[in-house]
Design a protein around this motif. Sequence first.
Motif, PDB file in Angstrom:
ATOM      1  N   ALA A 121      10.924 -23.061  28.697  1.00  0.00           N
ATOM      2  CA  ALA A 121       9.658 -23.413  28.048  1.00  0.00           C
ATOM      3  C   ALA A 121       9.830 -24.539  27.033  1.00  0.00           C
ATOM      4  O   ALA A 121       8.884 -25.287  26.761  1.00  0.00           O
ATOM      5  N   ARG A 122      11.029 -24.685  26.492  1.00  0.00           N
ATOM      6  CA  ARG A 122      11.233 -25.676  25.422  1.00  0.00           C
ATOM      7  C   ARG A 122      10.967 -27.109  25.864  1.00  0.00           C
ATOM      8  O   ARG A 122      10.314 -27.861  25.129  1.00  0.00           O
ATOM      9  N   PRO A 123      11.448 -27.549  27.041  1.00  0.00           N
ATOM     10  CA  PRO A 123      11.159 -28.934  27.434  1.00  0.00           C
ATOM     11  C   PRO A 123       9.660 -29.219  27.560  1.00  0.00           C
ATOM     12  O   PRO A 123       9.230 -30.361  27.402  1.00  0.00           O
ATOM     13  N   GLN A 124       8.867 -28.196  27.875  1.00  0.00           N
ATOM     14  CA  GLN A 124       7.420 -28.375  27.960  1.00  0.00           C
ATOM     15  C   GLN A 124       6.768 -28.301  26.574  1.00  0.00           C
ATOM     16  O   GLN A 124       5.568 -28.563  26.444  1.00  0.00           O
ATOM     17  N   ARG A 125       7.564 -27.936  25.569  1.00  0.00           N
ATOM     18  CA  ARG A 125       7.026 -27.688  24.222  1.00  0.00           C
ATOM     19  C   ARG A 125       5.833 -26.748  24.311  1.00  0.00           C
ATOM     20  O   ARG A 125       4.763 -26.981  23.733  1.00  0.00           O
ATOM     21  N   ALA A 126       6.069 -25.673  25.064  1.00  0.00           N
ATOM     22  CA  ALA A 126       4.968 -24.790  25.439  1.00  0.00           C
ATOM     23  C   ALA A 126       5.124 -23.407  24.810  1.00  0.00           C
ATOM     24  O   ALA A 126       6.238 -22.939  24.536  1.00  0.00           O
ATOM     25  N   LEU A 127       3.981 -22.770  24.614  1.00  0.00           N
ATOM     26  CA  LEU A 127       3.930 -21.415  24.084  1.00  0.00           C
ATOM     27  C   LEU A 127       4.049 -20.425  25.228  1.00  0.00           C
ATOM     28  O   LEU A 127       3.263 -20.461  26.181  1.00  0.00           O
ATOM     29  N   LEU A 128       5.021 -19.535  25.132  1.00  0.00           N
ATOM     30  CA  LEU A 128       5.164 -18.456  26.104  1.00  0.00           C
ATOM     31  C   LEU A 128       4.119 -17.382  25.828  1.00  0.00           C
ATOM     32  O   LEU A 128       3.860 -17.022  24.674  1.00  0.00           O
ATOM     33  N   VAL A 129       3.529 -16.846  26.899  1.00  0.00           N
ATOM     34  CA  VAL A 129       2.668 -15.671  26.794  1.00  0.00           C
ATOM     35  C   VAL A 129       3.352 -14.544  27.549  1.00  0.00           C
ATOM     36  O   VAL A 129       3.590 -14.640  28.755  1.00  0.00           O
ATOM     37  N   LEU A 130       3.717 -13.500  26.820  1.00  0.00           N
ATOM     38  CA  LEU A 130       4.417 -12.356  27.395  1.00  0.00           C
ATOM     39  C   LEU A 130       3.528 -11.117  27.336  1.00  0.00           C
ATOM     40  O   LEU A 130       2.652 -11.013  26.479  1.00  0.00           O
ATOM     41  N   VAL A 131       3.778 -10.192  28.241  1.00  0.00           N
ATOM     42  CA  VAL A 131       3.060  -8.924  28.248  1.00  0.00           C
ATOM     43  C   VAL A 131       4.074  -7.794  28.173  1.00  0.00           C
ATOM     44  O   VAL A 131       4.941  -7.667  29.049  1.00  0.00           O
ATOM     45  N   VAL A 132       3.983  -6.994  27.127  1.00  0.00           N
ATOM     46  CA  VAL A 132       4.843  -5.821  26.964  1.00  0.00           C
ATOM     47  C   VAL A 132       4.156  -4.644  27.647  1.00  0.00           C
ATOM     48  O   VAL A 132       3.029  -4.285  27.285  1.00  0.00           O
ATOM     49  N   TYR A 133       4.846  -4.041  28.629  1.00  0.00           N
ATOM     50  CA  TYR A 133       4.206  -2.990  29.438  1.00  0.00           C
ATOM     51  C   TYR A 133       5.248  -1.950  29.845  1.00  0.00           C
ATOM     52  O   TYR A 133       5.640  -1.852  30.998  1.00  0.00           O
ATOM     53  N   HIS A 134       5.686  -1.177  28.870  1.00  0.00           N
ATOM     54  CA  HIS A 134       6.765  -0.215  29.137  1.00  0.00           C
ATOM     55  C   HIS A 134       6.598   1.063  28.310  1.00  0.00           C
ATOM     56  O   HIS A 134       7.539   1.799  28.090  1.00  0.00           O
ATOM     57  N   LEU A 135       5.398   1.329  27.837  1.00  0.00           N
ATOM     58  CA  LEU A 135       5.142   2.487  26.982  1.00  0.00           C
ATOM     59  C   LEU A 135       5.398   3.790  27.735  1.00  0.00           C
ATOM     60  O   LEU A 135       5.101   3.884  28.933  1.00  0.00           O
ATOM     61  N   PRO A 136       5.939   4.818  27.081  1.00  0.00           N
ATOM     62  CA  PRO A 136       6.076   6.119  27.748  1.00  0.00           C
ATOM     63  C   PRO A 136       4.731   6.623  28.274  1.00  0.00           C
ATOM     64  O   PRO A 136       3.696   6.424  27.629  1.00  0.00           O
ATOM     65  N   ASN A 137       4.752   7.248  29.445  1.00  0.00           N
ATOM     66  CA  ASN A 137       3.520   7.734  30.089  1.00  0.00           C
ATOM     67  C   ASN A 137       2.501   6.602  30.223  1.00  0.00           C
ATOM     68  O   ASN A 137       1.305   6.781  29.976  1.00  0.00           O
ATOM     69  N   ARG A 138       2.996   5.462  30.640  1.00  0.00           N
ATOM     70  CA  ARG A 138       2.240   4.209  30.637  1.00  0.00           C
ATOM     71  C   ARG A 138       0.841   4.347  31.229  1.00  0.00           C
ATOM     72  O   ARG A 138      -0.137   3.942  30.640  1.00  0.00           O
ATOM     73  N   GLY A 139       0.736   4.924  32.390  1.00  0.00           N
ATOM     74  CA  GLY A 139      -0.564   5.083  33.031  1.00  0.00           C
ATOM     75  C   GLY A 139      -1.120   6.477  32.858  1.00  0.00           C
ATOM     76  O   GLY A 139      -1.865   6.962  33.716  1.00  0.00           O
ATOM     77  N   CYS A 140      -0.779   7.113  31.739  1.00  0.00           N
ATOM     78  CA  CYS A 140      -1.179   8.497  31.453  1.00  0.00           C
ATOM     79  C   CYS A 140      -0.586   9.464  32.471  1.00  0.00           C
ATOM     80  O   CYS A 140      -1.159  10.530  32.751  1.00  0.00           O
ATOM     81  N   GLY A 141       0.544   9.090  33.036  1.00  0.00           N
ATOM     82  CA  GLY A 141       1.214   9.971  33.975  1.00  0.00           C
ATOM     83  C   GLY A 141       2.698  10.054  33.675  1.00  0.00           C
ATOM     84  O   GLY A 141       3.298   9.069  33.237  1.00  0.00           O
ATOM     85  N   PRO A 142       3.337  11.206  33.874  1.00  0.00           N
ATOM     86  CA  PRO A 142       4.769  11.331  33.609  1.00  0.00           C
ATOM     87  C   PRO A 142       5.587  10.444  34.520  1.00  0.00           C
ATOM     88  O   PRO A 142       5.204  10.150  35.659  1.00  0.00           O
ATOM     89  N   GLY A 143       6.726   9.979  33.999  1.00  0.00           N
ATOM     90  CA  GLY A 143       7.620   9.151  34.797  1.00  0.00           C
ATOM     91  C   GLY A 143       7.269   7.681  34.798  1.00  0.00           C
ATOM     92  O   GLY A 143       7.944   6.891  35.455  1.00  0.00           O
ATOM     93  N   GLN A 144       6.225   7.285  34.074  1.00  0.00           N
ATOM     94  CA  GLN A 144       5.834   5.878  34.017  1.00  0.00           C
ATOM     95  C   GLN A 144       6.242   5.286  32.675  1.00  0.00           C
ATOM     96  O   GLN A 144       6.028   5.892  31.631  1.00  0.00           O
ATOM     97  N   GLY A 145       6.829   4.114  32.705  1.00  0.00           N
ATOM     98  CA  GLY A 145       7.261   3.473  31.475  1.00  0.00           C
ATOM     99  C   GLY A 145       8.576   4.034  30.965  1.00  0.00           C
ATOM    100  O   GLY A 145       9.357   4.651  31.710  1.00  0.00           O
ATOM    101  N   ALA A 146       8.829   3.839  29.679  1.00  0.00           N
ATOM    102  CA  ALA A 146      10.079   4.316  29.075  1.00  0.00           C
ATOM    103  C   ALA A 146      10.134   5.845  29.099  1.00  0.00           C
ATOM    104  O   ALA A 146       9.100   6.506  28.971  1.00  0.00           O
ATOM    105  N   PRO A 147      11.334   6.415  29.238  1.00  0.00           N
ATOM    106  CA  PRO A 147      11.442   7.874  29.297  1.00  0.00           C
ATOM    107  C   PRO A 147      10.957   8.566  28.025  1.00  0.00           C
ATOM    108  O   PRO A 147      10.310   9.619  28.090  1.00  0.00           O
ATOM    109  N   THR A 148      11.287   7.993  26.861  1.00  0.00           N
ATOM    110  CA  THR A 148      10.927   8.605  25.587  1.00  0.00           C
ATOM    111  C   THR A 148      10.569   7.529  24.567  1.00  0.00           C
ATOM    112  O   THR A 148      10.816   6.340  24.790  1.00  0.00           O
TER     113      THR A 148
END
Length: 312
Positions: free
Chosen positions: A68-95
């Motif tokens: 990204a640096r040569p473009q002098r550009a802003l990165l847009v990231l998405v954090v998506y790893h929360l425990p029970n990510r989709g309100c279901g067990p086994g999704q996202g981080a364990p704890t």
Amino acid sequence: PDPPAVTYAPLQHPFRGARLFVDDRTAGARWQREHGAGWLDPITTRPQARWLNGPPDLVELPVLAARARPQRALLVLVVYHLPNRGCGPGQGAPTSRHYDRWIERLIHQLGSTRAAIVVEPDAVAADCFDTARATLLERSVRRLADAGQYVYLDAGHARWRSTGEMAQRLLRAGIQHAQGFSVNVANRQTTGQSYQWARELSDLLGQREFVIDTSRNGLGPPPDAPDRDDEWCNPRRQALGQAPTTRTSLPGLAALLWIKLPGESDGICGGETTYVFSPTQARRLTASSRFVAAEDRRRAAAAEVPATAPQA
């Protein structure tokens, strides 16, 4: 009684005048090169967010930041790893402890690079939002902000929660430490409707700024289909929305972004057999969009793509 006073972090307006990073290594860009599919240019030449769904995705962060640096550009990231990510067990981080360590590693991998980070789409709006989730989100938002990152806590979309309820939830989840919030991530509510809802929400949250995902909202939300109860998932009627831009004139609106990657399948539904990039869906999004030039729409409509989408 009067609501408790809230002290908000100073706004830094990271999108103001910023160039957004264009990644030529997305799944769509790779498929385009492999198949000589020039009709994909309306998607692959536009900036898109990078999703971080688990530990393996953090490995490439330093390389991504360096590109990204040569473009002098802003990165847009998405954090998506929360425990029970989709309100279901086994999704996202364990704890929660695993998630804390993952956030710590994310901060370390970014180093001195400052990015705009959309935090946990749907997590605050979800039915399973509770005190434990709010506490974990608040801690994560605060840590990312303290590390110099520009945090946008996700607020769901305009047809999900009232602005009053969402404001209360966002305050519990740490919006006061963030630059603002994201709206319509991976959804298809119109930009106008999303803006009006977000502006009202911003008024309840100390004038926090917001970003709107326009990656697939060119035709608005799909109509209710009596023969399908999953019309939200790879609907037949959808199109690219407005191109990503940081040049906005509307109060409170920091940027229009493509947060959900256009062409990426919602899952095994709606005729799709994959969770990754689908050229069939990318063609439909492009050919149906009034935000794409007429010649590009014709090229996409005439393109031949495999009967099934790639599986990796």
